[in-house]
Design a protein around this motif. Structure first.
Motif, PDB file in Angstrom:
ATOM      1  N   GLY A   1       5.732 -11.144  -8.436  1.00 32.75           N
ATOM      2  CA  GLY A   1       4.807 -10.022  -8.317  1.00 32.75           C
ATOM      3  C   GLY A   1       5.181  -9.063  -7.217  1.00 32.75           C
ATOM      4  O   GLY A   1       4.526  -8.045  -7.024  1.00 32.75           O
ATOM      5  N   LEU A   2       6.254  -9.361  -6.478  1.00 35.68           N
ATOM      6  CA  LEU A   2       6.651  -8.457  -5.402  1.00 35.68           C
ATOM      7  C   LEU A   2       8.081  -7.979  -5.614  1.00 35.68           C
ATOM      8  O   LEU A   2       8.860  -7.858  -4.693  1.00 35.68           O
ATOM      9  CB  LEU A   2       6.482  -9.129  -4.040  1.00 35.68           C
ATOM     10  N   ARG A   3       8.429  -7.733  -6.847  1.00 34.14           N
ATOM     11  CA  ARG A   3       9.686  -7.105  -7.255  1.00 34.14           C
ATOM     12  C   ARG A   3      10.921  -7.915  -6.904  1.00 34.14           C
ATOM     13  O   ARG A   3      12.013  -7.354  -6.746  1.00 34.14           O
ATOM     14  CB  ARG A   3       9.797  -5.700  -6.666  1.00 34.14           C
ATOM     15  N   GLY A   4      10.772  -9.224  -6.842  1.00 32.04           N
ATOM     16  CA  GLY A   4      11.937 -10.086  -6.684  1.00 32.04           C
ATOM     17  C   GLY A   4      12.877  -9.640  -5.590  1.00 32.04           C
ATOM     18  O   GLY A   4      12.439  -9.205  -4.528  1.00 32.04           O
TER      19      GLY A   4
ATOM     20  N   PRO B   1       0.534  -7.379 -11.036  1.00 31.90           N
ATOM     21  CA  PRO B   1       0.147  -8.775 -10.777  1.00 31.90           C
ATOM     22  C   PRO B   1      -1.122  -8.813  -9.925  1.00 31.90           C
ATOM     23  O   PRO B   1      -1.477  -7.812  -9.286  1.00 31.90           O
ATOM     24  CB  PRO B   1       1.327  -9.351 -10.006  1.00 31.90           C
ATOM     25  N   ALA B   2      -1.746  -9.976  -9.921  1.00 31.89           N
ATOM     26  CA  ALA B   2      -3.026 -10.099  -9.226  1.00 31.89           C
ATOM     27  C   ALA B   2      -2.904  -9.789  -7.735  1.00 31.89           C
ATOM     28  O   ALA B   2      -3.839  -9.282  -7.120  1.00 31.89           O
ATOM     29  CB  ALA B   2      -3.593 -11.499  -9.424  1.00 31.89           C
ATOM     30  N   VAL B   3      -1.719 -10.081  -7.142  1.00 31.50           N
ATOM     31  CA  VAL B   3      -1.606  -9.880  -5.697  1.00 31.50           C
ATOM     32  C   VAL B   3      -1.701  -8.404  -5.314  1.00 31.50           C
ATOM     33  O   VAL B   3      -1.897  -8.080  -4.148  1.00 31.50           O
ATOM     34  CB  VAL B   3      -0.286 -10.453  -5.135  1.00 31.50           C
ATOM     35  N   TRP B   4      -1.577  -7.533  -6.280  1.00 35.63           N
ATOM     36  CA  TRP B   4      -1.656  -6.103  -5.976  1.00 35.63           C
ATOM     37  C   TRP B   4      -3.079  -5.579  -6.104  1.00 35.63           C
ATOM     38  O   TRP B   4      -3.288  -4.361  -6.106  1.00 35.63           O
ATOM     39  CB  TRP B   4      -0.736  -5.307  -6.898  1.00 35.63           C
TER      40      TRP B   4
ATOM     41  N   VAL C   1      -3.160 -12.572   5.620  1.00 33.20           N
ATOM     42  CA  VAL C   1      -2.233 -13.376   4.812  1.00 33.20           C
ATOM     43  C   VAL C   1      -1.345 -14.255   5.688  1.00 33.20           C
ATOM     44  O   VAL C   1      -1.299 -15.473   5.486  1.00 33.20           O
ATOM     45  CB  VAL C   1      -1.412 -12.474   3.864  1.00 33.20           C
ATOM     46  N   PRO C   2      -0.646 -13.678   6.687  1.00 32.45           N
ATOM     47  CA  PRO C   2       0.124 -14.573   7.562  1.00 32.45           C
ATOM     48  C   PRO C   2      -0.777 -15.580   8.269  1.00 32.45           C
ATOM     49  O   PRO C   2      -0.422 -16.746   8.406  1.00 32.45           O
ATOM     50  CB  PRO C   2       0.781 -13.632   8.577  1.00 32.45           C
ATOM     51  N   GLY C   3      -1.949 -15.119   8.688  1.00 35.57           N
ATOM     52  CA  GLY C   3      -2.874 -16.008   9.387  1.00 35.57           C
ATOM     53  C   GLY C   3      -3.278 -17.173   8.511  1.00 35.57           C
ATOM     54  O   GLY C   3      -3.267 -18.330   8.944  1.00 35.57           O
TER      55      GLY C   3
ATOM     56  N   TRP D   1       0.841  -1.203   0.000  1.00 35.59           N
ATOM     57  CA  TRP D   1       0.000   0.000   0.000  1.00 35.59           C
ATOM     58  C   TRP D   1       0.880   1.260   0.000  1.00 35.59           C
ATOM     59  O   TRP D   1       0.675   2.186  -0.766  1.00 35.59           O
ATOM     60  CB  TRP D   1      -0.931   0.004   1.219  1.00 35.59           C
ATOM     61  N   LEU D   2       1.874   1.252   0.891  1.00 31.31           N
ATOM     62  CA  LEU D   2       2.747   2.433   0.990  1.00 31.31           C
ATOM     63  C   LEU D   2       3.400   2.739  -0.356  1.00 31.31           C
ATOM     64  O   LEU D   2       3.415   3.874  -0.819  1.00 31.31           O
ATOM     65  CB  LEU D   2       3.831   2.195   2.043  1.00 31.31           C
ATOM     66  N   MET D   3       3.910   1.698  -0.985  1.00 27.01           N
ATOM     67  CA  MET D   3       4.633   1.923  -2.229  1.00 27.01           C
ATOM     68  C   MET D   3       3.679   2.347  -3.339  1.00 27.01           C
ATOM     69  O   MET D   3       3.986   3.234  -4.133  1.00 27.01           O
ATOM     70  CB  MET D   3       5.360   0.639  -2.621  1.00 27.01           C
ATOM     71  N   TYR D   4       2.503   1.732  -3.347  1.00 25.20           N
ATOM     72  CA  TYR D   4       1.545   2.056  -4.396  1.00 25.20           C
ATOM     73  C   TYR D   4       1.108   3.514  -4.283  1.00 25.20           C
ATOM     74  O   TYR D   4       1.152   4.274  -5.244  1.00 25.20           O
ATOM     75  CB  TYR D   4       0.334   1.128  -4.280  1.00 25.20           C
ATOM     76  N   GLU D   5       0.699   3.893  -3.075  1.00 21.62           N
ATOM     77  CA  GLU D   5       0.171   5.247  -2.906  1.00 21.62           C
ATOM     78  C   GLU D   5       1.262   6.295  -3.098  1.00 21.62           C
ATOM     79  O   GLU D   5       1.038   7.353  -3.679  1.00 21.62           O
ATOM     80  CB  GLU D   5      -0.449   5.385  -1.506  1.00 21.62           C
TER      81      GLU D   5
END
Lengths: 410, 658, 246
Positions: A193-196, A131-134, A150-152, A87-91
């Motif tokens: 999808g999470l920038r490797g 990617p779909a995860v975003w 997600v961790p849960g 979220w932080l990076m996207y916004e």
């Protein structure tokens, strides 16, 4: 038995008091609200340390109380960080993209902005598609929910598989380590999808708060971390204080007996594994905005091992022990690896702590395991006179060779 | 008038001179050898040296039928042919002194004399000419008495065939004395027939003969025959004389609609970027086509603004999406073979189909070999663990670091003993000794205090693991250190163009087998094995029978660690030696032991095989991504353990303990 | 009277060794039963099967009025059905107080969430005091279980079993390692317990079995050799052969 929960656990009050004094003290010494005796970067270090203390509390719950040496909780911690990081990076990228596009003669369309963000974020891995995860990255509320979910969910699925087949003891540890390795290897790929291996960066900047200096932002996160630690600690103390605590300690000491008492051991383990994974996720979500960057190396199995190291050094099976261990070891590590520690000149060789600290840590860990299984927290027993029954050398984990139980076969 | 006279006189003089020269030449030719005559005939071409015009000269030499032809071509190609300025004759020249050249006559092979270099003109054929000469030479070399030259000629044909050499090649086959070369000649002949033979039936026959052959050369020959290009016929009329592979549907992966539309020479489509640029170019007073710029964040308003510009005639209209789709719909797209003969392409396709099947089978075999060798590596890494963890029940997380110590021992030995073979022979026992000692020290100092407390053993050995890793970093640095294998391990065994396996991997496989035997021997046939099993099953009873459990545990642990050290040398040969080399194997090693079934060496073997096969299998599905392969492998193992929690080979019954 | 537990024709094999061979066994609702037999007769394996620890290769274990088959249920489920088990070695939670041990065993909702929010009621506390009195540990409620003597641990474990309020109690060698006085007390507790529920005692010690004064089942090589009063079975020729060797 009719005394109140706090009354039965005076250590909680002491802990909260110490934490409050610490928080207020740091606030008054910070650059933002006080004398400026503590630099902003050190405030961040302290805030991060509080987050580590929180994940250590979770680790203590699952290991110190329930006897499950999970080598996966730092993976859950990292996942929490990734979720908030998205979220932080996207916004943040949206702001940058929008402001640069607004300078163009024609205002951008929604699609152009999204494409621009995609280009900015995924350019390093040679892609521009989201990617779909975003899918939920533009919604703070949903990403905050994912920090826990997600961790849960991962812990639930993994735990369900592992506990159901009655994998216990070191086998479970190795299995959780394998899970952690799998997750970090997966994230290392560019098409995860999470920038490797670039990970997510620039997380210290809060979207929409460009004009607020990091001095203040760091304090907010520090307070947030302190609050989360306080709540997490009280929650953990509440869990272990009642009959639930009795049951999980029973599972730790003799799993089969608990089972014959009619408790569904697997269910309890799964519950605790999932809940602690969620706490770890929350701790991670507070940690990484203060660290500013997260990448898959953070999730590597060694990180989870360090987590176990902290808890062991602090003292297993007592919540304040976990906090002390995490705070002590991580601050001392920062001191030694940050280059502040003076080198020791032996004449023929100069010991540089940056190189030698890990060795010292590893060896002291061996020494603690051998000679002080109660950890630093054991010192408090000397003061309070708490007595431990002689366990005749039996370890705190489940029975030796539990996996070989007959029931495990089908 | 005077001027004209002058011209005439000049012309006369010239003619006279020319005639005189002609005479001289004619007169000279009579004295010259036959090859020199041929050369003189084409002297101008030879001296001028242009790739485009040189052909006749080379042909003349090559087809002269003279013995000297091959020598001339070779000398020419080697830039050792010189022209004597004095009389324009060509010689093979060799610099024998300071700027002094010795000339040799082509026809007689006799040394003509020595001349200074300023009396000579070197003929400098450029690379294009030299390759033409080379081609011409091949036909000679194919029959050269020197085997190396014939070999070279065949190699040259294998690299690049030539229609003209087909006949010389065929002629040379019968006379070839060397069976290996003869076979190669025949193979090249078949391949060249496929490409160059003018006779269709001969080509098809050759294609069918080579069907199913695994050679890369066959595929390289056949693939150009079936190469296609996509062509578009807007009105749908496809000429009948084209060799058409198939019709191509626009919108497929091969041909997206946008690309298909581009192939039609219609007005260009306008992408959203183009649209934006056009609008930007046409901003008038903050408006585009009457629409305020501020509203243009909305795609619909953009369309409207573009429409307004078109209506105003400012910009040309663009095709709508429907029009474009219609145009694509109306047109016919076909993939056309470059090879015009359908019978040839059909035969080539059939042959390639057979080859593909064959290649698939062989790839499977290759994959199997790969999996086997990877399994051997896992087995090597895990066998020490099978002793310490499987037999003794001690979790040693520093096992990976013992592997690392073995690998670094190998590296250090190589620094001291430069001979690779000798250094490996020294390194193996030394690595065993070093890690054996480390293992014994660790067992005495740490592990023996923690028996029956597996989780604490795990933690303490973690501590040792990170300390050892950092120590290695401090000593050897973070960069990878090479452990070079001896030359006799450097190559690989090649079965055919698909299946090959490097010798190092075979050596590792053999080593794994040796270790298996050693393990079985020690456990089943020696006193130590017996005592180990006794101590593991009942330490108290074993102690009562006079076995010293401490000593047995120490030795057994040392043995497991020592084997890890040897495995480290082997793994170091195959991978780079870094301080993290052990980390790369530790999880897989534990997985191997757990999946196989703790306490059973056959289980470990099966586990290693399973994990190796699985790893390679997953990699085969997604070859570009080894990280993903590892990820999925671990997930598979987690699920596998659901169904066989105690591994492939599980101890059963009450003996297994509860 | 219908049977509480009916074990019909169960067999189980470990690596070719037939530990239980076509064994059948019944017990009523309020009955004390002793199982004796030489080592390796299958006594412990029999208990493992009833409590769900081991799955038999064949046969059924029917339970209660509904005659439900216990095979296939896990241990926790079977325990909740009302079968309590005491191990040979006293297994109490040594790191926790006697009170916590008993509270954990009290018959209550066993689900994780219910346990998380569970608070002891007055009734619960009274029951704990009652049980503590019964097993003679009233003064030790606040002590860590690990500090108790061996015999006290055995009683605490029996107390925990009683707290579960099981319909069937399986007790494995309760008298091992006890002083004569402790044995006597253990006998009393078991006899008392058997008044309201079924109790199966596995024991080696004939003296202890005699004091229980109940029906005896003799196991040998995984099946029932004889059944009846102690005097009856000890007079049995086969039993004598088995115990004394042929």
């Amino acid at each position: 038995m009719n005394r109140s929960f706090i009354g039965r656990n005076p250590s909680i009050l002491i802990f909260l008091l110490v934490l409050a004094i610490f928080t207020i003290g740091v606030t008054f010494m910070s650059e933002a609200f006080g004398a400026g005796m503590i630099s902003t970067s050190f405030v961040k270090t302290l805030g991060k340390t509080l987050c580590l203390a929180l994940v250590a509390v979770a680790m203590d719950l699952i290991w110190g109380y329930a006897g499950i040496l999970s080598l996966g909780h730092f993976a859950f911690f990292g996942l929490g960080g990734y979720m908030i990081g998205m979220w932080l990076m996207y916004e943040r990228t949206r702001e940058i993209v929008e402001s640069s596009m607004m300078e163009a003669p024609i205002p951008p369309t929604e699609q152009e902005i999204v494409d621009g963000i995609g280009n900015q974020i995924f350019g390093v891995v040679g892609s521009s598609e989201f990617p779909a995860v975003w899918a939920f990255a533009d919604s703070l509320v949903l990403q905050l929910a994912l920090v826990v979910l997600v961790p849960g969910l991962l812990a639930f699925v993994f735990g369900w598989l592992a506990f159901r087949s009655r994998v216990t003891g070191v086998y479970l540890s190795i299995l959780t380590q394998a899970m952690t390795l799998a997750l970090s290897l997966y994230l290392f790929q560019n098409d995860s999808g999470l920038r490797g291996n670039n990970g997510l960066s620039g997380l210290q900047n809060l979207p929409g708060l460009d004009d607020v200096s990091q001095d203040y932002v760091s304090m907010w996160f520090f307070w947030g971390s302190a609050l989360a630690l306080a709540l997490g600690y009280v929650f953990a103390a509440w869990i272990v204080s009642g009959k639930f605590g009795s049951v999980i300690r029973g599972i730790r000491d003799n799993e089969a007996r608990v089972r014959f008492l009619g408790y569904s051991v697997e269910g309890y383990k799964l519950f605790l594994f999932t809940v602690t994974a969620m706490i770890a996720g929350i701790a991670g979500a507070l940690y990484y905005p203060q660290a500013g960057i997260i990448n898959p190396a953070e999730i590597a199995p060694i990180a989870s091992i360090y987590l176990a190291v902290w808890v062991a050094i602090g003292g297993r099976g007592r919540l304040y022990g976990a906090v002390i261990g995490a705070v002590f070891v991580s601050l001392v590590s920062t001191y030694f690896t940050g280059g502040q520690a003076p080198d020791i000149n032996l004449g023929f060789y100069t010991i540089q702590w940056v190189d030698w600290w890990t060795i010292l840590l590893g060896l002291s860990f061996v020494l603690v395991t051998l000679f002080a299984p109660q950890g630093i927290g054991g010192l408090f027993d000397l003061v309070s006179g708490r007595h431990h029954p002689d366990r005749h050398g039996a370890d705190l984990g489940p029975d030796h060779g539990s996996l070989r139980e007959e029931e495990a076969e089908e | 008038m005077l001027k004209r006279l002058l011209v005439i006189v000049l012309a006369a003089v010239c003619l006279a001179t020319l005639a005189k020269a002609q005479d001289a030449a004619t007169q000279a030719t009579d004295d010259l050898g036959p090859m020199q005559q041929v050369l003189q005939e084409h002297a101008d071409l030879i001296v001028e040296s242009s790739r485009r015009t040189i052909g006749p000269a080379i042909d003349a030499v090559a087809n002269s039928g003279l013995e000297a032809a091959q020598t001339v071509l070779e000398v020419w190609q080697a830039r050792d042919m010189y022209q004597r300025i004095e009389d324009g004759l060509f010689f093979a020249a060799e610099e024998t002194g300071d700027d002094i050249f010795t000339l040799t006559d082509f026809d007689t092979g006799v040394v003509v004399g020595e001349v200074p270099d300023d009396a000579l003109e070197q003929i400098k054929p450029n690379s294009g000419i030299r390759s033409l000469i080379g081609t011409a030479l091949v036909s000679f070399q194919l029959n050269d008495p020197d085997r190396a030259k014939r070999d070279e000629a065949i190699s040259s044909l294998e690299r690049r065939g030539n229609a003209e050499l087909l006949t010389p090649l065929r002629n040379s086959i019968d006379g070839e004395p060397d069976p290996a070369l003869k076979e190669r000649k025949m193979r090249v002949e078949r391949l060249m027939t496929i490409t160059y033979d003018p006779d269709e039936d001969a080509r098809i026959e050759a294609i069918e003969e080579m069907a199913g052959d695994l050679g890369v050369d066959v595929r390289a020959t056949l693939n150009p025959l079936v190469a296609t290009t996509i062509r578009v016929f807007p009105d749908g009329n496809v000429p009948a004389d084209l060799n058409i592979a198939r019709e191509v549907e626009p919108g497929s992966e091969e041909l997206p609609v946008a690309e298909a539309y581009e192939m039609l020479d219609g007005p260009p489509m306008v992408s959203s970027d183009d649209l934006r640029a056009t609008l930007q170019d046409n901003i008038v007073d903050g408006r585009v086509g009457g629409i305020p710029v501020a509203e243009l964040f909305d795609p619909e308003r953009r369309e409207a603004a573009y429409g307004a510009l078109v209506d105003a005639g400012t910009i040309p209209p663009r095709p709508t999406a429907e029009e474009a789709a219609q145009a694509v719909e109306d047109a016919t797209f076909v993939a056309v073979y470059a090879e015009p003969n359908p019978a040839i392409t059909a035969a080539a396709n059939r042959a390639l189909g057979k080859i593909d099947t064959n290649v698939g089978l062989n790839q499977f075999l290759d994959l199997g070999l790969d999996a086997l060798s990877l399994g051997s590596i896992y087995f090597l890494a895990a066998i020490g663990l099978a002793i310490t963890f499987g037999v003794m029940g001690v979790i040693n997380m520093a096992h990976g670091e013992f592997i690392m110590m073995g690998a670094y021992t190998g590296y250090v030995v190589q620094q001291i003993i430069p001979n690779h073979t000798a250094s490996i022979i020294v390194a193996i026992p030394l690595a065993f000794a070093v890690t054996f000692a480390a293992g014994v020290a660790m067992e005495r100092l740490v592990i023996r205090w923690l028996y029956n407390r597996p989780l604490e053993t795990l933690l303490a050995t973690f501590g040792i693991s990170i300390a050892l890793q950092q120590l290695a970093k401090n000593i050897f640095g973070t960069q990878a250190r090479p452990l070079t294998s001896p030359d006799w391990l450097g190559g690989s065994v090649v079965l055919n163009d698909v299946v090959s396996i490097s010798t190092v991997r075979i050596a590792i496989f053999v080593l794994a087998l040796v270790f298996l035997c050693v393990f079985l021997f020690i456990m089943k046939r020696t006193r130590l094995g017996l005592e180990t099993r006794a101590v593991t099953q009942n330490p108290g009873m074993a102690g009562a029978m006079g076995i010293n459990p401490g000593r047995v545990n120490m030795l057994t642990f040392g043995l497991g660690s020592g084997i890890a050290g040897i495995a480290g040398v082997a793994i170091g040969l195959y991978a780079q030696v870094t301080s993290e080399i052990g980390q790369a194997y530790i999880v897989q090693s534990f997985m191997t032991v757990v999946v196989g079934g703790v306490g059973n060496i056959w289980g470990t073997l099966l586990g290693a095989g399973l994990i190796g096969a699985l790893h390679k299998g997953i990699e085969w599905f997604n070859p570009s991504n080894t990280l993903a392969a590892q990820t999925y492998m671990i997930i598979f193992i987690i699920i596998f353990i659901q169904f066989r929690p105690r591994g492939i080979i599980a101890l059963k019954g009450r003996a297994a303990g509860d | 009277m219908s049977q509480l537990l009916e074990v019909n024709g169960i067999s189980v094999t470990f690596d070719g060794f037939r530990a239980i061979n076509n064994l059948s066994f019944n017990i009523g609702r309020a009955e004390l039963r002793a199982i004796i037999g030489p080592n390796g007769a299958g006594k412990t394996t029999f208990m493992d099967i009833v409590t769900g620890k081991t799955k038999p290769d064949e046969g059924t274990v029917l339970w209660g009025e509904m005659s439900r088959n216990l095979i296939g249920m896990n241990e926790a489920r079977i325990a909740q059905e009302g079968i309590g088990r005491k191990f040979q070695k006293p297994t109490v939670f040594e790191d926790q107080s006697v009170e916590d041990n008993l509270l954990m065993a009290l018959r209550n909702n066993r689900r994780a969430f219910a346990v998380l929010f569970w608070k002891p009621t007055d009734a619960d506390m009274n029951r704990v005091s009652e049980l503590a009195a019964e097993i003679g540990l009233s003064n030790a409620l606040g002590r860590k279980a690990g500090e108790l003597s061996h015999g006290q641990k055995q009683w605490l474990e029996i107390g925990m079993l009683l707290a579960q309020e099981p319909k069937l109690l399986l007790v494995d060698e309760p008298a091992a390692g006890m002083t004569p006085e402790e044995r006597e007390k253990t006998t009393d507790i078991l006899v008392e317990a058997a008044k309201t529920r079924a109790v199966v005692v596995v024991e080696h010690d004939m003296e202890f079995v005699r004091r229980l004064n109940c029906k005896v089942t003799v196991l040998h090589e995984g099946s029932v050799l004889a059944e009846g009063s102690l005097d009856h079975v000890t007079a049995n020729k086969q039993v004598i052969d088995v115990y004394l060797g042929r």
